[in-house]
Design a protein around this motif. Structure first.
Motif, PDB file in Angstrom:
ATOM      1  N   SER A   1       0.826  -1.116  -0.065  1.00 24.67           N
ATOM      2  CA  SER A   1       0.009   0.113  -0.094  1.00 24.67           C
ATOM      3  C   SER A   1       0.866   1.276  -0.090  1.00 24.67           C
ATOM      4  O   SER A   1       0.732   2.303  -0.682  1.00 24.67           O
ATOM      5  CB  SER A   1      -0.780   0.050   1.280  1.00 24.67           C
ATOM      6  OG  SER A   1      -0.366  -0.221   2.365  1.00 24.67           O
TER       7      SER A   1
ATOM      8  N   GLU B   1      -7.396  -4.104  -1.754  1.00 27.12           N
ATOM      9  CA  GLU B   1      -8.691  -3.945  -1.168  1.00 27.12           C
ATOM     10  C   GLU B   1      -9.096  -5.242  -0.667  1.00 27.12           C
ATOM     11  O   GLU B   1      -9.672  -5.645   0.477  1.00 27.12           O
ATOM     12  CB  GLU B   1      -9.743  -3.765  -2.332  1.00 27.12           C
ATOM     13  CG  GLU B   1      -9.624  -2.175  -2.567  1.00 27.12           C
ATOM     14  CD  GLU B   1     -10.424  -1.835  -3.844  1.00 27.12           C
ATOM     15  OE1 GLU B   1     -10.931  -2.798  -4.481  1.00 27.12           O
ATOM     16  OE2 GLU B   1     -10.782  -0.552  -3.892  1.00 27.12           O
ATOM     17  N   GLU B   2      -8.673  -6.505  -1.300  1.00 23.68           N
ATOM     18  CA  GLU B   2      -8.803  -7.715  -0.694  1.00 23.68           C
ATOM     19  C   GLU B   2      -7.956  -7.955   0.366  1.00 23.68           C
ATOM     20  O   GLU B   2      -8.578  -8.798   1.498  1.00 23.68           O
ATOM     21  CB  GLU B   2      -8.533  -8.889  -1.962  1.00 23.68           C
ATOM     22  CG  GLU B   2      -9.275  -9.050  -3.002  1.00 23.68           C
ATOM     23  CD  GLU B   2      -8.811 -10.153  -4.036  1.00 23.68           C
ATOM     24  OE1 GLU B   2      -8.028 -10.997  -3.603  1.00 23.68           O
ATOM     25  OE2 GLU B   2      -9.475  -9.875  -5.383  1.00 23.68           O
ATOM     26  N   SER B   3      -6.876  -7.577   0.450  1.00 25.55           N
ATOM     27  CA  SER B   3      -6.104  -8.031   1.738  1.00 25.55           C
ATOM     28  C   SER B   3      -6.249  -7.199   2.738  1.00 25.55           C
ATOM     29  O   SER B   3      -5.976  -7.400   4.052  1.00 25.55           O
ATOM     30  CB  SER B   3      -4.531  -7.769   1.239  1.00 25.55           C
ATOM     31  OG  SER B   3      -4.164  -6.746   0.995  1.00 25.55           O
ATOM     32  N   SER B   4      -7.068  -5.985   2.651  1.00 30.68           N
ATOM     33  CA  SER B   4      -7.647  -5.335   3.835  1.00 30.68           C
ATOM     34  C   SER B   4      -8.753  -5.751   4.696  1.00 30.68           C
ATOM     35  O   SER B   4      -9.158  -5.148   5.601  1.00 30.68           O
ATOM     36  CB  SER B   4      -7.781  -3.880   3.197  1.00 30.68           C
ATOM     37  OG  SER B   4      -8.909  -3.614   2.620  1.00 30.68           O
ATOM     38  N   HIS B   5      -9.454  -6.872   3.965  1.00 31.06           N
ATOM     39  CA  HIS B   5     -10.512  -7.594   4.557  1.00 31.06           C
ATOM     40  C   HIS B   5     -10.239  -8.466   5.599  1.00 31.06           C
ATOM     41  O   HIS B   5      -9.515  -9.143   5.609  1.00 31.06           O
ATOM     42  CB  HIS B   5     -11.622  -7.899   3.716  1.00 31.06           C
ATOM     43  CG  HIS B   5     -12.180  -6.741   2.869  1.00 31.06           C
ATOM     44  ND1 HIS B   5     -12.548  -5.526   3.280  1.00 31.06           N
ATOM     45  CD2 HIS B   5     -12.164  -6.651   1.475  1.00 31.06           C
ATOM     46  CE1 HIS B   5     -12.998  -4.696   2.166  1.00 31.06           C
ATOM     47  NE2 HIS B   5     -12.453  -5.449   1.118  1.00 31.06           N
TER      48      HIS B   5
END
Length: 53
Positions: free
Chosen positions: A26, A49-53
């Motif tokens: 990021s 975005e996927e890894s932040s969930h």
């Protein structure tokens, strides 16, 4: 797109910490000011975005 920061070996990761080189994808993504319509940056954004969930 495979972000280099996601596959950095431990030794290089330690060196990155000591030299101030970004250690998170990021941080690198944040450096970009244009080119967000390219496939590479679109894939990087999706990855972040996927890894932040």
């Amino acid at each position: 797109m495979e972000l280099a920061a996601t596959s950095v070996p431990n030794g290089e990761r330690k060196m990155a910490c000591e030299t101030g080189i970004p250690k998170r994808p990021s941080e690198i993504y944040g450096w970009f000011t244009e080119g967000f319509d390219t496939k590479d940056l679109q894939e990087a954004k999706a990855f972040l975005e996927e890894s932040s969930h």
